[in-house]
Design an enzyme around this catalytic site. Structure first.
Site, mmCIF file in Angstrom:
data_model
loop_
_atom_site.group_PDB
_atom_site.id
_atom_site.type_symbol
_atom_site.label_atom_id
_atom_site.label_comp_id
_atom_site.label_asym_id
_atom_site.label_seq_id
_atom_site.Cartn_x
_atom_site.Cartn_y
_atom_site.Cartn_z
ATOM 1 N N HIS A 1 -110.979 -54.426 -16.397
ATOM 2 C CA HIS A 1 -112.289 -54.959 -15.994
ATOM 3 C C HIS A 1 -112.322 -55.155 -14.495
ATOM 4 C CE1 HIS A 1 -114.272 -56.507 -19.817
ATOM 5 N NE2 HIS A 1 -113.241 -55.809 -20.216
ATOM 6 N N SER B 1 -114.665 -52.265 -9.842
ATOM 7 C CA SER B 1 -115.402 -51.917 -8.636
ATOM 8 C C SER B 1 -114.586 -52.366 -7.440
ATOM 9 C CB SER B 1 -116.749 -52.656 -8.602
ATOM 10 O OG SER B 1 -117.663 -52.065 -9.485
ATOM 11 N N ASP C 1 -120.517 -55.740 -23.575
ATOM 12 C CA ASP C 1 -119.501 -56.209 -22.638
ATOM 13 C C ASP C 1 -119.479 -57.745 -22.678
ATOM 14 O OD1 ASP C 1 -117.669 -56.071 -20.529
ATOM 15 O OD2 ASP C 1 -119.233 -56.006 -18.981
HETATM 16 ZN ZN ZN Z 1 -115.422 -57.791 -17.504
#
Ligand code: ZN
Length: 287
Positions: free
Chosen positions: A208, A211, A80
């Site tokens: 991305h 959350s 990542d």
């Molecule tokens: Zn990211």
């Protein structure tokens, strides 16, 4: 089963679901994801940022690779936010099947140049590459980086970036941030922008900083065409909150007694995310 990102997301695209990418740097968090994926029949991506890779050490990923390769469930092992060719090479040497090269903070031309270089190198080894255009916001509690002011992805840049770099999937900025949002902060995804990007992109799209965004926005984004969603903070937070509570209440120091309740809490979050992405039971699509 350990496959690369191109294979993983091709099947996800054909069957219209997204695959969760979970950051794991030690065995309890790693087991939380893998064992939940196996229990739910859901494909999953294990990913690590360069700083996390150094913390876990290369040998940890020998164990990770062996565990994933021996599973009936399809997994990808992904770097990542690689920032340099060297970081991507290090991950490839450790057996990762996919790397992200993040040149999103460079000029558009330099981003193309760097991403193309990594893609040419990685593809000779059957390793997939994720690129990024636009920038993702960052909250103070995240260690994944990002910028204070988000630049949304320009749909006009997508075709040229994908065709010139040869990336296998593309991270876009449509209004997410890394980390846990502060109380009172309302994240909002630009779903109309996502539709425009989806219309022109020839590769699967990545979200991305997933959350903490409202569930129905994430669900909608997956319906429109997001095929990989990065989840780091949410499930780690659930794990450590429970572990902290157990330690406070019992003063315990036996790993099985302290970590097992944490794993179970993390798995609740992981399963909720997999449901949201539509990936539960979808491991069957890879047979
Ligand atoms: Zn990211």
């Amino acid at each position: 089963m350990l496959i690369n990102m191109k294979e993983m997301l091709k099947t996800a695209d054909e069957n219209q679901f997204a695959v969760g990418a979970f950051n794991a740097t030690e065995s309890s968090l790693f087991r939380s994801v893998v064992e939940e994926a196996e229990a739910s029949g859901s494909p999953a991506i294990i990913q690590v940022a360069p700083g996390e890779f150094d913390f876990a050490t290369r040998e940890f990923y020998t164990y990770v690779r062996e565990r994933l390769a021996g599973s009936k469930i399809p997994f990808v092992l992904h770097l990542d936010h690689g920032k340099t060719v060297g970081q991507c090479l290090k991950a490839i040497q450790a057996g990762f099947t996919s790397v992200m090269i993040d040149g999103s903070e460079l000029s558009f031309e330099d981003n193309i140049k760097l991403t193309k270089e990594v893609a040419e190198l990685a593809h000779t080894l059957n390793v997939s590459v994720e690129g990024e255009i636009g920038t993702i916001g960052v909250m103070d509690n995240s260690d994944e980086g990002g910028v204070k002011n988000v630049t949304y992805t320009d749909p006009g840049d997508v075709v040229r970036f994908v065709s010139e770099t040869g990336v296998d999937c593309l991270a876009i900025a449509i209004g997410t941030a890394h980390g846990i949002y502060p109380k009172g902060f309302k994240p909002e995804l630009q779903l109309q922008l996502l539709k425009k990007i989806k219309e022109v992109s020839t590769v699967p799209l990545v979200l991305h900083g997933g959350s903490n965004n409202p569930d129905d926005e994430i669900r909608e984004a997956c319906k429109i065409g997001i095929r990989k969603v990065n989840i780091s903070s949410d499930f780690k937070y659930a794990f450590f909150k429970k572990v902290n509570q157990v330690i406070e209440e019992t003063g315990g120091f036996i790993p099985a007694k302290v970590f097992t309740p944490g794993i179970l809490e993390a798995q609740k979050v992981i399963r909720e995310k997999m449901e949201l992405f539509g990936s539960l039971g979808k491991a069957d699509c890879y047979r």
